[in-house]
Design a protein around this motif. Structure first.
Motif, PDB file in Angstrom:
ATOM      1  N   VAL A   1       4.188  13.903  -9.285  1.00 22.31           N
ATOM      2  CA  VAL A   1       3.701  13.060  -9.614  1.00 22.31           C
ATOM      3  C   VAL A   1       4.746  12.291  -8.268  1.00 22.31           C
ATOM      4  CG1 VAL A   1       3.084  10.066  -9.221  1.00 22.31           C
ATOM      5  CG2 VAL A   1       2.665  12.544 -11.006  1.00 22.31           C
ATOM      6  N   CYS A   2       4.353  11.830  -6.861  1.00 24.48           N
ATOM      7  CA  CYS A   2       5.167  11.382  -5.740  1.00 24.48           C
ATOM      8  C   CYS A   2       4.294  10.400  -5.166  1.00 24.48           C
ATOM      9  CB  CYS A   2       5.431  13.140  -5.283  1.00 24.48           C
ATOM     10  SG  CYS A   2       6.210  12.517  -3.756  1.00 24.48           S
ATOM     11  N   ILE A   3       5.274   9.343  -5.247  1.00 23.33           N
ATOM     12  CA  ILE A   3       4.481   8.028  -4.293  1.00 23.33           C
ATOM     13  C   ILE A   3       5.347   8.048  -3.337  1.00 23.33           C
ATOM     14  CG2 ILE A   3       4.576   5.483  -4.653  1.00 23.33           C
ATOM     15  CD1 ILE A   3       4.412   6.304  -7.530  1.00 23.33           C
TER      16      ILE A   3
ATOM     17  N   ILE B   1      11.225  17.797  -0.839  1.00 26.55           N
ATOM     18  CA  ILE B   1      12.685  16.274  -0.613  1.00 26.55           C
ATOM     19  C   ILE B   1      12.621  16.778   1.250  1.00 26.55           C
ATOM     20  CG2 ILE B   1      15.298  16.680  -0.934  1.00 26.55           C
ATOM     21  CD1 ILE B   1      14.323  17.050  -4.567  1.00 26.55           C
ATOM     22  N   GLY B   2      12.718  18.380   1.133  1.00 27.10           N
ATOM     23  CA  GLY B   2      12.862  18.731   2.778  1.00 27.10           C
ATOM     24  C   GLY B   2      12.007  17.626   3.153  1.00 27.10           C
ATOM     25  N   ALA B   3      11.037  17.593   2.615  1.00 25.50           N
ATOM     26  CA  ALA B   3       9.350  16.629   3.862  1.00 25.50           C
ATOM     27  C   ALA B   3      10.238  14.956   3.607  1.00 25.50           C
ATOM     28  CB  ALA B   3       7.835  16.470   2.834  1.00 25.50           C
ATOM     29  N   GLY B   4      10.900  14.286   3.090  1.00 25.53           N
ATOM     30  CA  GLY B   4      11.398  13.515   3.337  1.00 25.53           C
ATOM     31  C   GLY B   4      11.476  12.358   2.260  1.00 25.53           C
ATOM     32  N   VAL B   5      10.432  12.821   1.198  1.00 25.28           N
ATOM     33  CA  VAL B   5      10.017  11.832  -0.320  1.00 25.28           C
ATOM     34  C   VAL B   5      11.088  11.212  -0.193  1.00 25.28           C
ATOM     35  CG1 VAL B   5       8.693  13.880  -0.721  1.00 25.28           C
ATOM     36  CG2 VAL B   5       9.977  13.389  -1.986  1.00 25.28           C
ATOM     37  N   THR B   6      11.525  10.299  -1.116  1.00 31.78           N
ATOM     38  CA  THR B   6      12.727   9.375  -1.767  1.00 31.78           C
ATOM     39  C   THR B   6      12.407   9.639  -3.295  1.00 31.78           C
ATOM     40  OG1 THR B   6      10.825   7.572  -1.674  1.00 31.78           O
ATOM     41  CG2 THR B   6      12.447   7.293   0.230  1.00 31.78           C
ATOM     42  N   GLY B   7      11.692  10.612  -3.333  1.00 30.23           N
ATOM     43  CA  GLY B   7      11.529  10.150  -5.533  1.00 30.23           C
ATOM     44  C   GLY B   7      10.394  11.460  -6.132  1.00 30.23           C
ATOM     45  N   PHE B   8      10.069  11.413  -7.246  1.00 29.78           N
ATOM     46  CA  PHE B   8       8.430  12.206  -7.773  1.00 29.78           C
ATOM     47  C   PHE B   8       9.301  12.129  -9.164  1.00 29.78           C
ATOM     48  CE2 PHE B   8      12.027  15.312  -6.506  1.00 29.78           C
ATOM     49  CZ  PHE B   8      11.989  15.951  -7.337  1.00 29.78           C
ATOM     50  N   THR B   9       8.297  12.136 -10.086  1.00 30.53           N
ATOM     51  CA  THR B   9       8.487  11.821 -11.683  1.00 30.53           C
ATOM     52  C   THR B   9       7.642  13.547 -11.801  1.00 30.53           C
ATOM     53  OG1 THR B   9       8.592  10.112 -11.441  1.00 30.53           O
ATOM     54  CG2 THR B   9       7.698  11.255 -13.770  1.00 30.53           C
ATOM     55  N   VAL B  10       8.326  14.124 -12.964  1.00 30.32           N
ATOM     56  CA  VAL B  10       7.671  15.470 -13.352  1.00 30.32           C
ATOM     57  C   VAL B  10       6.825  15.061 -14.362  1.00 30.32           C
ATOM     58  CG1 VAL B  10       7.622  17.728 -13.528  1.00 30.32           C
ATOM     59  CG2 VAL B  10       9.767  17.082 -12.525  1.00 30.32           C
ATOM     60  N   LEU B  11       6.013  15.406 -14.750  1.00 33.89           N
ATOM     61  CA  LEU B  11       5.037  15.173 -16.338  1.00 33.89           C
ATOM     62  C   LEU B  11       4.718  16.488 -17.130  1.00 33.89           C
ATOM     63  CD1 LEU B  11       2.078  12.190 -15.226  1.00 33.89           C
ATOM     64  CD2 LEU B  11       4.836  11.858 -16.529  1.00 33.89           C
ATOM     65  N   PRO B  12       5.320  16.482 -18.303  1.00 36.85           N
ATOM     66  CA  PRO B  12       4.022  17.978 -18.826  1.00 36.85           C
ATOM     67  C   PRO B  12       3.141  18.152 -19.380  1.00 36.85           C
ATOM     68  CG  PRO B  12       5.174  16.517 -20.428  1.00 36.85           C
ATOM     69  CD  PRO B  12       5.429  15.784 -19.175  1.00 36.85           C
ATOM     70  N   VAL B  13       2.711  19.360 -19.303  1.00 40.14           N
ATOM     71  CA  VAL B  13       1.157  19.532 -19.263  1.00 40.14           C
ATOM     72  C   VAL B  13       0.628  20.404 -20.244  1.00 40.14           C
ATOM     73  CG1 VAL B  13      -0.782  20.902 -18.005  1.00 40.14           C
ATOM     74  CG2 VAL B  13       0.712  18.842 -17.039  1.00 40.14           C
ATOM     75  N   LEU B  14       0.075  20.078 -21.367  1.00 41.19           N
ATOM     76  CA  LEU B  14      -0.152  21.235 -23.268  1.00 41.19           C
ATOM     77  C   LEU B  14      -0.989  22.157 -22.563  1.00 41.19           C
ATOM     78  CD1 LEU B  14      -0.874  18.668 -25.481  1.00 41.19           C
ATOM     79  CD2 LEU B  14       0.989  19.903 -24.872  1.00 41.19           C
TER      80      LEU B  14
ATOM     81  N   GLN C   1       1.019  -0.735  -0.132  1.00 44.11           N
ATOM     82  CA  GLN C   1       0.310   0.140  -0.107  1.00 44.11           C
ATOM     83  C   GLN C   1       0.452   1.048  -0.473  1.00 44.11           C
ATOM     84  OE1 GLN C   1      -3.260   0.209   0.131  1.00 44.11           O
ATOM     85  NE2 GLN C   1      -3.601  -1.521  -0.577  1.00 44.11           N
ATOM     86  N   ALA C   2       0.222   2.120  -0.780  1.00 41.53           N
ATOM     87  CA  ALA C   2       1.333   3.246  -0.384  1.00 41.53           C
ATOM     88  C   ALA C   2      -0.146   5.049  -1.079  1.00 41.53           C
ATOM     89  CB  ALA C   2       2.659   3.714  -1.535  1.00 41.53           C
ATOM     90  N   LYS C   3       0.601   5.583  -1.810  1.00 42.54           N
ATOM     91  CA  LYS C   3      -0.619   7.041  -1.840  1.00 42.54           C
ATOM     92  C   LYS C   3       0.118   7.183  -3.069  1.00 42.54           C
ATOM     93  CE  LYS C   3      -3.525   7.257   1.797  1.00 42.54           C
ATOM     94  NZ  LYS C   3      -4.916   7.600   1.349  1.00 42.54           N
ATOM     95  N   ARG C   4      -0.227   8.133  -3.737  1.00 43.45           N
ATOM     96  CA  ARG C   4      -0.137   8.780  -5.074  1.00 43.45           C
ATOM     97  C   ARG C   4      -1.127  10.118  -5.023  1.00 43.45           C
ATOM     98  NH1 ARG C   4       1.514   7.113 -10.529  1.00 43.45           N
ATOM     99  NH2 ARG C   4       0.859   7.986 -11.909  1.00 43.45           N
TER     100      ARG C   4
END
Ligand SMILES: Nc1ncnc2c1ncn2[C@@H]1O[C@H](COP(=O)(O)O)[C@@H](O)[C@H]1O
Ligand SMILES: Nc1ncnc2c1ncn2[C@@H]1O[C@H](COP(=O)(O)O)[C@@H](O)[C@H]1O
Ligand SMILES: Nc1ncnc2c1ncn2[C@@H]1O[C@H](COP(=O)(O)O)[C@@H](O)[C@H]1O
Ligand code: NA
Ligand code: NA
Ligand code: NA
Lengths: 103, 326, 326, 326, 103, 103
Positions: free
Chosen positions: E64-66, E26-39, E5-8
């Motif tokens: 997007v951050c899981i 990053i300051g809040a301790g996430v381990t990763g994220f993904t940036v998607l372009p928006v049209l 289980q996780a949150k997206r």
């Protein structure tokens, strides 16, 4: 942090239909939507990729729309009227949002 | 006759044809070579801008010819008529459904601007001249064929949907038509002076950009052909080469009747012979989503386009020279 | 006087203005013509690169002028001051909130590099010369106005947030400033020899690229105007045409005081008269997200930019010629 | 000796080096200057297209040289061998794991086409000539090094995975190889006539595009260096400058043995000295995902590339002139 | 296959704010994220499209951050501090992930 | 409007692996997928952005695949075989779809 239940609808559809779809969504009373580019994909009508397009006819986009649950049916009816004859997929997810007054 | 063969050989070994062939080969070999979508769109904008402007400047230079209006009207009429002919041929030669046949037919009434440009190059290198306003004729031939296609559907497939309001507007204001016509008009207004100003951008590097553009078209056509193997039945394939010949005859008759220069006749033949792969496919996706895009795109881009580029244009040139005695 | 009108007419019928108009029209008509974002960004990089380099090479050629430093300082001061004037005018002429007025005012202290380029073309075609370092003046005028806008907010809207640490750094290292200044310095270093090497890329095709770029600006401005109809009240609209005139007077005084050439004075007037649509909007979105972007973008790009292009520049040229007796 | 220093200084102050430096600085200063990905890809397509075509046209012009085949074979052999040398050096000079060392080694056997172009410019401006087919040598040197890297892994790391079927095909049909070789062949076929046709696109504006491309490379290298500070240990850093010198000696020997012109020897040295940052990294991500990309990319693009550009090429030129007595 | 289980969390925000948002994440301790372009998109501040931008000010991106459920509140606080004064939307979905050790 | 339960799988993976992944998905019997471009991101292997790439090696894409629940395990096995040695993340969400016959 206070979050609120909502529905997240993601509609993948041909670029040429984007204007018609967003018009229909606005007609169905959505307060906003976001359009994401799509690089390529595959489905019953075959595989395609954005870099294989001379024509602007072939590309697709993904329209994301977050709405309150009670508006979902109107939105789906409106979206369906547009996508009905066209290729593409519609998916609906439960989500939570911050700042509920925006939806 | 010898001159003709030499010309055809010359044409086959011109850089633009060779780059198209390179693209085809790379796609067949499944190379990952690809031109980013934005660059391909940028090149297509460049070509329309350059072609339109040069056409306009030529008109400003030569003065507006008496036959200009007549040529425009003839172009519109041809664009309406050719799909009917194509539709009849398709029903005879192939087993396509009414919807697919109408969609394909619509492509052949419209035009391919790159084929037009290639013909212009061949004409110029044979020392012939042509009417500057043929660009405007190209522009007016883009859209009418779409209406023919929709009319064919309505006529032969009673259950078909009505044409949506707003679609016609969308077709006429299609980006490529607006850019081509707009640049043409600006070319007419600013004339040779304007052309001199931007010639180092739109004249001298033009052939080089065209090579890269044709590389991309080869890649796209090759991928299309590879994926549409199942779809491209022999009858259809044949149609993709017979139809341009048939179309060119209509162009020939029109050009000669209008009294165009030999170069002008070749261009009219080329326009009639060529098939759209930009404006019409987009319109068809909106209006006839049931029609299979692999069929019309592959036929137009994968068969008729290379056919015109390699065999068609030199042939049209030979015929026009023969007929006009030019 | 006659010469002036002829010049104005000439300017109105130049390809760059006509392509801007084509873009506007296409947007008003809701054509789907559009330039891919990457191509638009690429052209803007090309323009900054070319303008900066040519300016630098000109400085290398003419030697560093005694008034160079004075001009740079004057540019910074003007960029700081003009927003104050604009803010006062806005509070009188329009009903904008403090936040919106400050945001708009910031745009008018900064500059539009394309307006600058258009002025350079007009100057050159009138046979005038200008100081090569005016490009550097343009660069130093980009950012100070942003500080003025933030100061205005802090002064007139007590509740406003503090300026975020790091924002100033971000503004000064904004990509367009870095590219313009960097190319300028490289132009100074490599001089005429460097320019000769890359002239076929940055000099000869420049006007053609500019046409396409202005087509895109017309498209964007047109879409902005269409969508911002509700926002653009008459008072605001008027401001968009009065403010450049007011700004140009500051530029005139400065240019004359500095003893610049007539061409240099025109450029100083143009810089003062023009409004930013790249660096400042970005900074405002970060620092003043409450300010409505439709207002400042539409005003700057949809009103002041075409005003300067069509009416402003020829007028500034006429005035400068009159005043300097050049 | 004086001439050599002057040449080195000249090279350091050439626009392309200065734009690379501008990119580096902008990245170090965390400016948001960036070239859109599509434009960067478009420029790289342009460069391959132009380099290949010009090389081919030069071969068509000079006739096919007797040493052409020998040079191609020598190129393949060098590309296979150099990674072995690099691997040995890396195991001695750095503490890299077998996987990382093999991945890095692979990059040094392959080539950097922009370094090759820069060397061509320097050669030309020193009044030397070179064999047109060196472009073809560059092409054949792209891929073999990848096999060496995989062989090294299989040899020294028993647990390593097998090379995936299909990868070799993918490597050989890599877009940049296909475009370079394809354009070369088209250049050979169409010869000087073809070149004349498209020279205003691929010859005259070439240096200008190269400047912008190097600006982008500077930006990318700078960002890489900034983020990979932790990774780039002194030993590795040193390797990034020693290895090109070692490689260039292999190139020197080969070039002299083959009896190439002094310019050709410089190019062979440069090819051997340069490290890939396009074809090899992509192949490594597929075949050796465990290898750390920051290491090989930063080393190749952030250390060896600027080293060759600034110090290497003038040095190779000096040595080649000395040795060949040319 | 074993999933966890996780949150997206998906945050649509102006491009100019991307750097600030990811720094906060990053300051809040996430381990990763993904940036998607928006049209493009539409909302209370009007409709926009990426091809109508001379300025880099107008575009948006979707980050997007899981994350593991227990980190959600920290993330939302951090994200909210950035988006608070700005336009944009935040949506949270339940999801499952492979390779849980990565989050 | 009638909707149907399905699973939405989103796989973020390096571009160079896209072809291998989609081949594996097709092998696992999916009826379609959509590929979205990724602008940048961050994870255990560091931060990257699409505009910092000379090489085509560095970019990532996000492959979205909507499937019936019963096919999920096959898909995950197939996907995992491809992503196993590679960087990237896999997330699975419950969703509902229109036109279930398509999946
Ligand atoms: N199962 C699926 N999951 C995700 N995207 C899909 C799926 N099926 C179709 N698509 C997308 O919808 C487009 C059209 O699908 P189709 O109508 O099946 O040809 C494809 O090109 C994909 O981009
Ligand atoms: N209900 C929504 N669903 C999806 N995206 C939205 C929604 N509302 C706003 N957005 C996105 O957020 C941006 C800013 O919204 P707003 O703050 O309402 O102007 C829009 O341009 C959309 O891209
Ligand atoms: N927690 C996460 N949420 C969203 N995307 C992620 C996450 N972790 C990693 N990614 C994406 O996967 C890529 C590779 O991650 P990694 O394998 O951790 O280096 C990153 O560049 C991101 O694009
Ligand atoms: Na036709
Ligand atoms: Na100003
Ligand atoms: Na090498």
């Amino acid at each position: 942090m206070q979050t609120h239940q909502a529905k997240r609808v993601e509609i993948t559809i041909e670029s040429v239909m984007e204007g018609r779809l967003t018009k229909a969504l606005i007609g169905a009373g959505v307060t906003g939507f976001t359009v994401l580019p799509v690089l390529g994909g595959s489905g019953r009508s075959g595989q395609w990729s954005r870099e294989g397009q001379v024509s602007r006819a072939g590309g697709m986009v993904c329209v994301v729309c977050i709405i309150r649950e009670e508006k979902l049916d109107d939105l789906l009816d409106a979206a369906f009227a547009v996508v009905e004859r066209h290729i593409g997929v519609v998916s609906i997810t439960d989500c939570e949002v911050l700042r509920a007054e925006r939806f | 006759m010898d001159g003709m063969l030499a010309l055809a050989a010359d044409n086959l070994l011109s850089p633009i044809i060779l780059f198209f062939a390179l693209g085809l080969l790379a796609a067949f070999a499944r190379s990952d070579l690809s031109i980013p979508e934005a660059i391909a769109k940028g090149m297509s904008i460049y070509l329309l801008f350059a072609i339109g402007f040069k056409g306009g400047a030529a008109v400003a230079d030569n003065g507006i010819d008496g036959t200009l209006i007549a040529s425009l009207i003839a172009g519109v009429v041809l664009s309406f008529l050719i799909p009917m002919v194509a539709f009849a041929l398709l029903r005879v030669m192939t087993g396509l459904s009414v919807t697919d046949a109408a969609a394909v037919a619509g492509h052949y009434g419209s035009i391919s601007i790159v084929t037009f440009v290639a013909a212009t190059s061949v004409i110029t290198s044979s020392g012939l001249d042509s009417e500057g306003y043929m660009v405007a004729v190209a522009a007016v031939m883009e859209a009418p064929a779409i209406l023919s296609a929709l009319w064919l559907i309505a006529r032969y497939d009673k259950g078909a949907a009505e044409m949506e309001a707003g679609l016609m507007r969308e077709i006429l204001l299609n980006g490529s038509i607006v850019l081509l016509v707009g640049s043409f008009i600006i070319g007419v207004i600013t004339g040779t002076e304007g052309l001199d100003l931007i010639a180092p951008f739109i004249v001298t590097p033009f052939q080089g950009v065209l090579c890269l553009f044709l590389l991309d078209m080869g890649l796209v056509a090759g991928r299309g052909l590879r994926e549409a193997r199942g779809v491209l039945k022999p009858g259809l394939f044949l149609f993709g080469m017979v139809m341009p010949l048939v179309g060119s005859m209509f162009g020939l008759a029109t050009g000669v009747l209008l009294g165009l220069s030999p170069g002008g006749v070749v261009l009219f033949m080329t326009l009639s012979a060529s098939a759209s792969y930009i404006a019409v496919p987009a319109a068809m996706r909106v209006a006839l989503p049931e029609a299979n895009p692999s069929i019309y795109l592959t036929l137009s881009l994968g068969v008729t386009f290379p056919f015109n580029l390699t065999v068609g244009i030199p042939l049209y040139l030979a015929i026009a020279t023969l007929v006009t005695g030019g």
